[in-house]
Design a protein around this motif. Structure first.
Motif, short mmCIF file in Angstrom:
data_model
loop_
_atom_site.label_atom_id
_atom_site.label_comp_id
_atom_site.label_asym_id
_atom_site.label_seq_id
_atom_site.Cartn_x
_atom_site.Cartn_y
_atom_site.Cartn_z
N SER A 1 44.39 30.97 15.37
CA SER A 1 43.30 30.81 16.34
C SER A 1 42.01 30.35 15.67
O SER A 1 41.22 29.61 16.26
CB SER A 1 43.07 32.12 17.09
N THR A 2 41.79 30.78 14.42
CA THR A 2 40.58 30.38 13.70
C THR A 2 40.59 28.89 13.40
O THR A 2 39.58 28.20 13.60
CB THR A 2 40.45 31.17 12.38
N ILE A 3 41.72 28.37 12.91
CA ILE A 3 41.80 26.95 12.60
C ILE A 3 41.61 26.10 13.85
O ILE A 3 40.78 25.18 13.88
CB ILE A 3 43.16 26.62 11.93
N ILE A 4 42.37 26.43 14.90
CA ILE A 4 42.28 25.65 16.14
C ILE A 4 40.89 25.82 16.77
O ILE A 4 40.25 24.84 17.17
CB ILE A 4 43.37 26.09 17.14
N GLY A 5 40.44 27.07 16.87
CA GLY A 5 39.15 27.34 17.51
C GLY A 5 37.99 26.70 16.77
O GLY A 5 37.08 26.13 17.39
N SER A 6 38.02 26.78 15.44
CA SER A 6 36.93 26.20 14.65
C SER A 6 36.86 24.69 14.83
O SER A 6 35.77 24.12 15.02
CB SER A 6 37.13 26.53 13.17
N LEU A 7 38.02 24.03 14.77
CA LEU A 7 38.03 22.57 14.93
C LEU A 7 37.53 22.16 16.31
O LEU A 7 36.80 21.16 16.45
CB LEU A 7 39.45 22.04 14.69
N ILE B 1 35.45 23.93 18.36
CA ILE B 1 34.02 24.22 18.48
C ILE B 1 33.19 23.26 17.64
O ILE B 1 32.20 22.69 18.11
CB ILE B 1 33.73 25.67 18.07
N TRP B 2 33.59 23.07 16.38
CA TRP B 2 32.87 22.14 15.51
C TRP B 2 32.91 20.73 16.09
O TRP B 2 31.91 20.01 16.05
CB TRP B 2 33.46 22.14 14.11
N GLY B 3 34.08 20.35 16.63
CA GLY B 3 34.22 19.02 17.20
C GLY B 3 33.31 18.82 18.41
O GLY B 3 32.69 17.77 18.58
N LEU B 4 33.22 19.86 19.25
CA LEU B 4 32.35 19.79 20.43
C LEU B 4 30.88 19.63 20.01
O LEU B 4 30.15 18.80 20.56
CB LEU B 4 32.52 21.04 21.27
N ILE B 5 30.47 20.45 19.04
CA ILE B 5 29.08 20.36 18.56
C ILE B 5 28.81 19.00 17.94
O ILE B 5 27.75 18.39 18.15
CB ILE B 5 28.80 21.47 17.54
N TYR B 6 29.79 18.49 17.19
CA TYR B 6 29.63 17.18 16.55
C TYR B 6 29.49 16.07 17.59
O TYR B 6 28.61 15.20 17.47
CB TYR B 6 30.83 16.90 15.65
N LEU B 7 30.32 16.11 18.63
CA LEU B 7 30.26 15.09 19.68
C LEU B 7 28.92 15.15 20.42
O LEU B 7 28.33 14.11 20.74
CB LEU B 7 31.42 15.26 20.65
N ALA C 1 35.44 24.31 4.40
CA ALA C 1 34.85 24.99 5.55
C ALA C 1 35.94 25.73 6.31
O ALA C 1 35.76 26.89 6.73
CB ALA C 1 34.16 23.98 6.47
N LEU C 2 37.10 25.10 6.49
CA LEU C 2 38.22 25.74 7.16
C LEU C 2 38.79 26.89 6.33
O LEU C 2 39.13 27.95 6.87
CB LEU C 2 39.33 24.71 7.44
N ILE C 3 38.89 26.68 5.01
CA ILE C 3 39.39 27.74 4.14
C ILE C 3 38.49 28.97 4.22
O ILE C 3 38.97 30.11 4.30
CB ILE C 3 39.48 27.24 2.68
N TYR C 4 37.21 28.75 4.22
CA TYR C 4 36.25 29.86 4.30
C TYR C 4 36.41 30.62 5.62
O TYR C 4 36.39 31.85 5.66
CB TYR C 4 34.84 29.30 4.19
N ALA C 5 36.61 29.86 6.70
CA ALA C 5 36.81 30.48 8.01
C ALA C 5 38.11 31.27 8.05
O ALA C 5 38.18 32.37 8.63
CB ALA C 5 36.79 29.42 9.10
N VAL C 6 39.15 30.73 7.44
CA VAL C 6 40.46 31.40 7.42
C VAL C 6 40.38 32.69 6.60
O VAL C 6 40.96 33.72 6.98
CB VAL C 6 41.54 30.47 6.87
#
Length: 212
Positions: A92-98, A100-106, A32-37
């Motif tokens: 920014s994509t790696i940090i931002g994705s983690l 955002i995804w983390g917030l949605i997951y929580l 998922a991260l690779i695809y975003a990168v």
């Protein structure tokens, strides 16, 4: 794996539903991260290519804010550098994705969701990555009205897809997924307002607005 993700992207973008996300669901945070990168690299290259179409408008905006000429030139040089664009985009994509995804997951867990972080990340990346590329292309359109309309339409479609991805990735009913989507929208609006205020303050300071 990339081909599988591309197929999943086509499916969720053209036939959006919670069931479609379920059909293409995988528990794979790394890819998922690779695809975003990969999307961020494409965005960096596209931004560098389309930069000449935007430089005039950005220069005019900075001059209207009374930003010093040397600051304008430095800013334009940095924004038009393809290496800077790609490297900053990846970081920014790696940090931002983690984040955002983390917030949605929580939020999903708080509402009783049982899905895994990897499943949620995979589902969101299937549409967020191609939509981010589409946003970059839209921003390059020299007609602000058309560019803004397309960007708005892509943003709204992305919000709807987030709502569907939450249902699938967190195994939540539509009603709870809607609550989470609304909370995320409120957070996004607050963030944009704060960021806009900071940017305006910095621009004012650079332009000498705080000088006695």
């Amino acid at each position: 794996m990339i081909q599988e993700m591309i197929n999943g992207s086509i499916a969720v973008l053209t036939k959006p539903s919670a069931q479609t996300f379920e059909q293409h669901e995988r528990d794979n945070l790394v890819w998922a991260l690779i695809y975003a990168v990969i999307a961020s690299v494409i965005n960096g290259i596209l931004s560098a290519i389309t930069w000449p179409l935007q430089v005039g408008q950005i220069r005019a905006q900075l001059e209207a804010q009374n930003v010093p000429s040397d600051v304008i030139e430095t800013t334009l040089a940095q924004q038009g550098n393809i290496i800077n664009l790609v490297l900053s985009g990846i970081f920014s994509t790696i940090i931002g994705s983690l984040i955002i995804w983390g917030l949605i997951y929580l939020l999903g867990r708080a509402f009783g969701g049982t899905g895994s972080f990897g499943e949620l990340a995979w589902g969101i990346s299937l549409f967020s990555s191609p939509l981010s590329v589409a946003q970059t292309l839209a921003s390059a359109i020299p007609l602000p009205l058309i560019s803004g309309f397309i960007s708005l339409a892509l943003t709204l479609y992305g919000v709807y897809l987030v709502y569907l991805a939450i249902q699938s990735g967190m195994n939540l009913p539509a009603r709870k997924a809607l609550y989470i989507a609304i909370i995320l929208a409120i957070i996004a609006i607050i963030f944009v307002c704060i960021a806009g205020t900071i940017i305006a303050a910095v621009s004012l300071a650079l332009g000498g607005g705080f000088a006695p």
